[in-house]
Design an enzyme around this catalytic site. Structure first.
Site, PDB file in Angstrom:
ATOM      1  N   LYS A 138      -9.304 -81.290  76.746  1.00  0.00           N
ATOM      2  CA  LYS A 138      -9.578 -82.362  77.704  1.00  0.00           C
ATOM      3  C   LYS A 138     -10.650 -83.313  77.161  1.00  0.00           C
ATOM      4  O   LYS A 138     -10.540 -84.524  77.317  1.00  0.00           O
ATOM      5  CB  LYS A 138      -9.986 -81.781  79.059  1.00  0.00           C
ATOM      6  N   LYS A 217       6.477 -82.766  75.243  1.00  0.00           N
ATOM      7  CA  LYS A 217       6.377 -82.037  76.509  1.00  0.00           C
ATOM      8  C   LYS A 217       6.093 -83.038  77.644  1.00  0.00           C
ATOM      9  O   LYS A 217       5.246 -83.916  77.492  1.00  0.00           O
ATOM     10  CB  LYS A 217       5.223 -81.033  76.406  1.00  0.00           C
ATOM     11  N   LYS A 220       1.801 -85.817  82.633  1.00  0.00           N
ATOM     12  CA  LYS A 220       1.213 -87.054  83.179  1.00  0.00           C
ATOM     13  C   LYS A 220       0.430 -87.795  82.108  1.00  0.00           C
ATOM     14  O   LYS A 220       0.455 -89.004  82.040  1.00  0.00           O
ATOM     15  CB  LYS A 220       0.244 -86.720  84.323  1.00  0.00           C
TER      16      LYS A 220
HETATM   17  P1  ADP Z   1       0.423 -82.355  83.358  1.00  0.00           P
HETATM   18  O1  ADP Z   1       0.579 -81.951  81.911  1.00  0.00           O
HETATM   19  O2  ADP Z   1       1.462 -83.346  83.778  1.00  0.00           O
HETATM   20  O3  ADP Z   1      -0.993 -82.809  83.698  1.00  0.00           O
HETATM   21  P2  ADP Z   1      -0.323 -79.961  84.683  1.00  0.00           P
HETATM   22  O4  ADP Z   1      -1.172 -79.527  83.541  1.00  0.00           O
HETATM   23  O5  ADP Z   1      -0.985 -80.413  85.953  1.00  0.00           O
HETATM   24  O6  ADP Z   1       0.706 -81.073  84.199  1.00  0.00           O
HETATM   25  O7  ADP Z   1       0.722 -78.807  84.998  1.00  0.00           O
HETATM   26  C1  ADP Z   1       0.655 -77.900  86.020  1.00  0.00           C
HETATM   27  C2  ADP Z   1       1.622 -76.767  85.688  1.00  0.00           C
HETATM   28  O8  ADP Z   1       2.966 -77.317  85.596  1.00  0.00           O
HETATM   29  C3  ADP Z   1       1.366 -76.128  84.296  1.00  0.00           C
HETATM   30  O9  ADP Z   1       0.540 -75.015  84.341  1.00  0.00           O
HETATM   31  C4  ADP Z   1       2.758 -75.705  83.882  1.00  0.00           C
HETATM   32  O10 ADP Z   1       3.066 -74.456  84.469  1.00  0.00           O
HETATM   33  C5  ADP Z   1       3.657 -76.716  84.522  1.00  0.00           C
HETATM   34  N1  ADP Z   1       4.106 -77.757  83.570  1.00  0.00           N
HETATM   35  C6  ADP Z   1       3.580 -78.988  83.391  1.00  0.00           C
HETATM   36  N2  ADP Z   1       4.282 -79.692  82.496  1.00  0.00           N
HETATM   37  C7  ADP Z   1       5.297 -78.894  82.089  1.00  0.00           C
HETATM   38  C8  ADP Z   1       6.400 -79.049  81.179  1.00  0.00           C
HETATM   39  N3  ADP Z   1       6.620 -80.182  80.537  1.00  0.00           N
HETATM   40  N4  ADP Z   1       7.237 -78.014  81.022  1.00  0.00           N
HETATM   41  C9  ADP Z   1       7.051 -76.865  81.693  1.00  0.00           C
HETATM   42  N5  ADP Z   1       6.052 -76.655  82.565  1.00  0.00           N
HETATM   43  C10 ADP Z   1       5.178 -77.645  82.771  1.00  0.00           C
END
Ligand code: ADP
Ligand code: TRP
Length: 354
Positions: A138, A217, A220
């Site tokens: 982060k 992947k 956001k």
């Molecule tokens: P972002 O990467 O969009 O900020 P988060 O880190 O808030 O997403 O993700 C919350 C949960 O959603 C993660 O712990 C994971 O389990 C799931 N997740 C997020 N992005 C993916 C993805 N591309 N594929 C599979 N699981 C995901």
């Protein structure tokens, strides 16, 4: 006294998970986390919460994204957190969270977690937190290195331990936080001289890498998401215009194994449908335009009922607030029992109100 030999019914498993209100939820979140959360409601007692204390560590980032979407000059942190929290509540309820079965709450409505986080921080080694990969990532992404961001894993340990949960469904990225939670629980139990906390285990989500529109992947922070509740023109634009594909000319064979459209389609399709599309790819019978349309149809149909339900819920904010209020009441009844044990174990008096 009844000395019968009937075995005691096993205590149901207790699942806990948290989701950060940090922006619009997307297909990666759905297939990676939410879908499993909803299914687990049939397997044990579930505690799910909206991690708004956690989201404060990155809210500036979320507020900047929101300001740019709304063409606002100044990011508004409080409005962002409020809106994102409401969105997560609506999304989960629309996607099938049953508030009668599951204890569903907003983290900040259960402030005891902050008290426990402080107590746990006194048995947490600096070295343990310094090894946290998520903190380093982060900071590398440009998020301010606040004390809160650094001690994030301690608050997460408090979330998990305060309801004495056994299993924590999470994505791969969160496994290290679970290891830290176990480490902290062991330290606390040793210091207390008794097993106050059970040691929780992670339960890995099945889909660990849903690809985004650019093939990385979906996340956001990469700006490559397809939102669960997108519809109409914006959804069409995402699928038909923004998903990146190879430049193979129409009529030539395509490779399903390296295609983003195919990978996303697979999440929604039956085995037979997947096999049919793969065969059409390989024979050159189909182009990306057509497979994108098939994907669009799948997404639209799959979330149709949830979209409808979300609209009804959004028109009834009092109901949603009431669900969260009742969830917090149920969670607090549970966490106060834990806090009595914890306070007693460290030599404090149980909390008395009034
Ligand atoms: P972002 O990467 O969009 O900020 P988060 O880190 O808030 O997403 O993700 C919350 C949960 O959603 C993660 O712990 C994971 O389990 C799931 N997740 C997020 N992005 C993916 C993805 N591309 N594929 C599979 N699981 C995901
Ligand atoms: N750190 C998790 C995430 O970013 C969210 C979270 C906070 C959580 N507290 C938790 C997840 C407790 C599971 C258990 O996705």
């Amino acid at each position: 006294m009844d000395t019968g030999t009937a075995p005691k019914p096993a205590r149901p498993k207790r699942f806990l998970s948290g989701v950060q209100p940090s922006g619009k939820l997307h297909l990666g979140n759905y297939f990676g986390a939410i879908k499993q959360h909803i299914e687990l409601q049939h397997e044990g007692d579930c505690f799910y919460f909206i991690a708004d204390y956690h989201a404060l560590t990155t809210v500036e980032d979320a507020a900047r994204r929101r300001a740019s979407e709304l063409n606002q000059k100044k990011p508004d942190r409080a409005a962002t957190l409020r809106e994102n929290t409401r969105d997560v509540a609506l999304d989960y309820l629309a996607l099938g969270l049953d508030p009668e079965k599951t204890v569903f709450y907003r983290q900040s409505d259960v402030p005891e977690v902050c008290e426990l986080a402080w107590i746990l921080s006194t048995v947490t080694n600096m070295g343990l937190l310094e090894r946290a990969v998520s903190y380093k990532e982060k900071v590398e992404k440009g998020i301010d290195a606040s004390v809160g961001l650094f001690t994030y894993p301690v608050l997460m340990a408090a979330d998990i331990l305060i309801v004495r949960s056994h299993v924590v469904p999470v994505g791969k990225d969160q496994v290290q936080h679970l290891e830290m939670t176990r480490d902290i629980a062991v330290k606390f139990n040793e210091a207390a001289g008794k097993p106050v906390f059970p040691l929780p285990t992670p339960r890995l989500d099945k889909e660990s890498k849903v690809p985004g529109t650019d093939g990385q992947k979906m996340s956001k922070s990469y700006g490559n998401t397809i939102e669960i509740f997108a519809e109409g023109k914006p959804l069409e634009k995402k699928i038909l215009k923004e998903i990146v594909t190879s430049s193979t000319p129409l009529g030539q064979p395509l490779d399903p194994d390296t295609c983003n459209v195919f990978a996303l389609y697979s999440l929604f399709a039956s085995d037979q449908e997947k096999a049919d599309l793969a065969a059409d790819y390989r024979s050159g019978k189909i182009g990306y335009g057509t497979s994108k349309k098939l994907l669009l149809e799948k997404i639209t149909a799959y979330f149709e009922a949830a979209r409808q339900k979300r609209k009804e819920l959004a028109a009834n904010p009092d109901y949603v607030e009431e669900v969260l209020r009742r969830g917090a009441q149920r969670a607090r009844a549970e966490v106060q029992q834990t806090m009595s044990l914890v306070r007693e174990a460290v030599g404090m008096k149980p909390q008395t109100v009034g």
